[in-house]
Design a protein around this motif. Structure first.
Motif, PDB file in Angstrom:
ATOM      1  N   ARG A  12       0.861  -1.193   0.000  1.00 37.31           N
ATOM      2  CA  ARG A  12       0.000   0.000   0.000  1.00 37.31           C
ATOM      3  C   ARG A  12       0.892   1.236   0.000  1.00 37.31           C
ATOM      4  O   ARG A  12       1.705   1.421   0.907  1.00 37.31           O
ATOM      5  N   ILE A  13       0.735   2.088  -1.024  1.00 44.42           N
ATOM      6  CA  ILE A  13       1.484   3.341  -1.118  1.00 44.42           C
ATOM      7  C   ILE A  13       0.503   4.479  -0.818  1.00 44.42           C
ATOM      8  O   ILE A  13      -0.444   4.705  -1.560  1.00 44.42           O
ATOM      9  N   PRO A  14       0.712   5.227   0.283  1.00 43.11           N
ATOM     10  CA  PRO A  14      -0.194   6.334   0.605  1.00 43.11           C
ATOM     11  C   PRO A  14      -0.072   7.453  -0.418  1.00 43.11           C
ATOM     12  O   PRO A  14       0.980   7.618  -1.054  1.00 43.11           O
ATOM     13  N   ASP A  63     -10.285   4.793   0.065  1.00 41.57           N
ATOM     14  CA  ASP A  63      -8.862   4.744   0.398  1.00 41.57           C
ATOM     15  C   ASP A  63      -8.107   5.310  -0.793  1.00 41.57           C
ATOM     16  O   ASP A  63      -8.107   4.732  -1.872  1.00 41.57           O
ATOM     17  N   GLY A  64      -7.443   6.422  -0.629  1.00 39.55           N
ATOM     18  CA  GLY A  64      -6.734   7.073  -1.731  1.00 39.55           C
ATOM     19  C   GLY A  64      -5.407   6.449  -2.058  1.00 39.55           C
ATOM     20  O   GLY A  64      -4.726   6.881  -2.988  1.00 39.55           O
ATOM     21  N   ALA A  65      -5.005   5.420  -1.325  1.00 38.63           N
ATOM     22  CA  ALA A  65      -3.699   4.793  -1.544  1.00 38.63           C
ATOM     23  C   ALA A  65      -3.768   3.813  -2.712  1.00 38.63           C
ATOM     24  O   ALA A  65      -4.822   3.288  -3.051  1.00 38.63           O
ATOM     25  N   SER A  66      -2.607   3.565  -3.313  1.00 34.77           N
ATOM     26  CA  SER A  66      -2.531   2.531  -4.349  1.00 34.77           C
ATOM     27  C   SER A  66      -2.127   1.210  -3.693  1.00 34.77           C
ATOM     28  O   SER A  66      -1.367   1.193  -2.726  1.00 34.77           O
ATOM     29  N   HIS A  67      -2.659   0.125  -4.222  1.00 37.44           N
ATOM     30  CA  HIS A  67      -2.373  -1.224  -3.720  1.00 37.44           C
ATOM     31  C   HIS A  67      -1.808  -2.026  -4.883  1.00 37.44           C
ATOM     32  O   HIS A  67      -2.479  -2.206  -5.900  1.00 37.44           O
TER      33      HIS A  67
END
Length: 197
Positions: A12-14, A63-67
């Motif tokens: 997970r990258i915020p 969730d604005g993060a990329s997974h």
């Protein structure tokens, strides 16, 4: 002693890290998650070696993060059986040396000195060789023990009794997730000072 282990994880990258290089952000997150941690039946994770494959990234609602599913290799401390390692004696007790369990077949525990002693026979007579705290010791790995330290549910936590011997605050006993068992009762093993003098 050190091996590169292939692993797969979803990272997970915020959103505040989107301005960074993608591989750098993933490497930082993997090291935050794994470095200096024991992975059950794998070993003690040291650092990321390389990233071998990146799959598609997804952003989920709320969730604005990329997974991103990441395939990577990680450097892990995992000695093989019968490997000879060098360690340092942290403390001595009647149960063994340090926080490791050594086979002390030819050794005796000196209560007065609080150390282990090997009575070494030579042509000139017997000599007492002491294993003092802080000394380097060479040992052969005979076994390893992995302990699953995953969190337990409320029913298991309720059975723990606070204040019991070996219990930490909160009623939970702190145990090492990865332990090496070794022996020093073979020629060439034991304190390095014995063999270097």
């Amino acid at each position: 002693m050190f091996v590169a282990v292939e692993m797969v994880d979803t990272v997970r990258i915020p959103p505040w890290n989107f301005q960074r290089q993608f591989n750098d952000a993933i490497a930082e997150e993997l090291n935050k998650k794994l470095a200096n941690k024991v992975v059950y039946q794998v070993g003690l994770c040291i650092c990321l070696y390389d990233i071998t494959k990146l799959e598609d990234s997804y952003i989920f609602p709320g969730d604005g993060a990329s997974h991103t599913k990441v395939h990577f290799r990680y450097v892990v401390f995992h000695p093989f059986l019968d490997e000879i390692l060098v360690g340092k004696i942290k403390y001595c007790s009647q149960e063994g040396l340090s926080d490791r369990h050594f086979s002390l077949l030819y050794f005796q525990y000196d209560e007065a000195e609080q150390v282990w002693v090997w009575e070494y026979e030579t042509d000139e007579g017997a000599h007492d060789l002491y294993m003092d705290q802080g000394e380097d010791i060479r040992f052969r790995v005979t076994d390893e023990v992995f302990l699953d330290t995953s969190p337990t549910g409320p029913s298991a936590a309720a059975t723990d009794t606070p204040g019991a011997p070996g219990a930490e605050e909160g009623g939970q006993k702190k145990e090492a997730p990865y332990t090496l068992l070794g022996t020093i009762s073979e020629p060439g093993l034991g304190l390095l000072s014995w063999w270097n003098s």
